[in-house]
Design an enzyme around this catalytic site. Sequence first.
Site, PDB file in Angstrom:
ATOM      1  N   HIS A   1       0.829  -1.198   0.000  1.00 30.89           N
ATOM      2  CA  HIS A   1       0.000   0.000   0.000  1.00 30.89           C
ATOM      3  C   HIS A   1       0.864   1.248   0.000  1.00 30.89           C
ATOM      4  O   HIS A   1       1.831   1.348   0.760  1.00 30.89           O
ATOM      5  CB  HIS A   1      -0.915  -0.018   1.236  1.00 30.89           C
ATOM      6  CG  HIS A   1      -1.897   1.108   1.311  1.00 30.89           C
ATOM      7  ND1 HIS A   1      -2.754   1.412   0.271  1.00 30.89           N
ATOM      8  CD2 HIS A   1      -2.156   2.012   2.292  1.00 30.89           C
ATOM      9  CE1 HIS A   1      -3.515   2.446   0.612  1.00 30.89           C
ATOM     10  NE2 HIS A   1      -3.158   2.831   1.834  1.00 30.89           N
TER      11      HIS A   1
ATOM     12  N   ASP B   1      -3.651   8.917   3.662  1.00 30.88           N
ATOM     13  CA  ASP B   1      -3.847   7.504   3.347  1.00 30.88           C
ATOM     14  C   ASP B   1      -5.192   7.342   2.648  1.00 30.88           C
ATOM     15  O   ASP B   1      -6.242   7.683   3.216  1.00 30.88           O
ATOM     16  CB  ASP B   1      -3.807   6.675   4.634  1.00 30.88           C
ATOM     17  CG  ASP B   1      -3.846   5.173   4.380  1.00 30.88           C
ATOM     18  OD1 ASP B   1      -4.371   4.748   3.328  1.00 30.88           O
ATOM     19  OD2 ASP B   1      -3.364   4.413   5.242  1.00 30.88           O
TER      20      ASP B   1
ATOM     21  N   CYS C   1      -3.874   2.866  -4.941  1.00 34.79           N
ATOM     22  CA  CYS C   1      -3.215   3.618  -3.876  1.00 34.79           C
ATOM     23  C   CYS C   1      -2.055   4.466  -4.398  1.00 34.79           C
ATOM     24  O   CYS C   1      -1.860   5.606  -3.954  1.00 34.79           O
ATOM     25  CB  CYS C   1      -2.733   2.689  -2.761  1.00 34.79           C
ATOM     26  SG  CYS C   1      -1.670   1.342  -3.309  1.00 34.79           S
TER      27      CYS C   1
END
Length: 218
Positions: free
Chosen positions: A107, A124, A175
């Site tokens: 990620h 995030d 991501c």
Amino acid sequence: MHNVIEKAWGGYSENEVLCDAFSLTITRRDVKTLSGLNWLNDQVINFYLTLVMERSSSGDWPKAYAFNTFFYPKLMSSGHSGLKRWTRKVDLFQQDIILVPVHLGLHWCLATVCPKEQAIRYYDSMGGRNQDCLNGLKRYMEAESMDKKKTSLDTSNWTLECVEDIPQQMNGSDCGMFTCKYAEYLSRKAKITFAQKDMPYFRKRMVYEIITQKLINP
């Protein structure tokens, strides 16, 4: 623009060099990580963040400095002592924003340091928090001040924040895209207004920007 993108994705040789600049080489294999729902690789992220940095050097934008994707793991494993030579030619404290890509195994996230605002923030796209990252960057800036300026940096009033209410990814593969676009928007002090639905467009746009070695004006 469409033809440039299709040519970049459509050639036969995966190893063909499509772009060579900023001491970084981009091959067709790298560019193909921007197609479909592929995960972006280090080369693409590093090249794109370098384009963000290059844009800021024109003087028309806030001063932005971007570390490459190898900075964060080195920071967490070795601290400032393992990174002293990385900033020989740059004064981090003169930057408006410092961009730090953060890879957590599967990620990508983004951390930013804004020395003039006295703020360290974490972005995030899956809503995660990372206090270790914030603390690590704070310690890094303190050590950088002592090493480069021979002065103690008082961070007692600095803001350390895991930013909420930002666009979130709706799949397991974008991501890296969110990380790059967070960086691009923040580097020009723009409100983060994109969404998951914009990612197919942004993927194509990034191919064109990398091949032409220049960001498209927002």
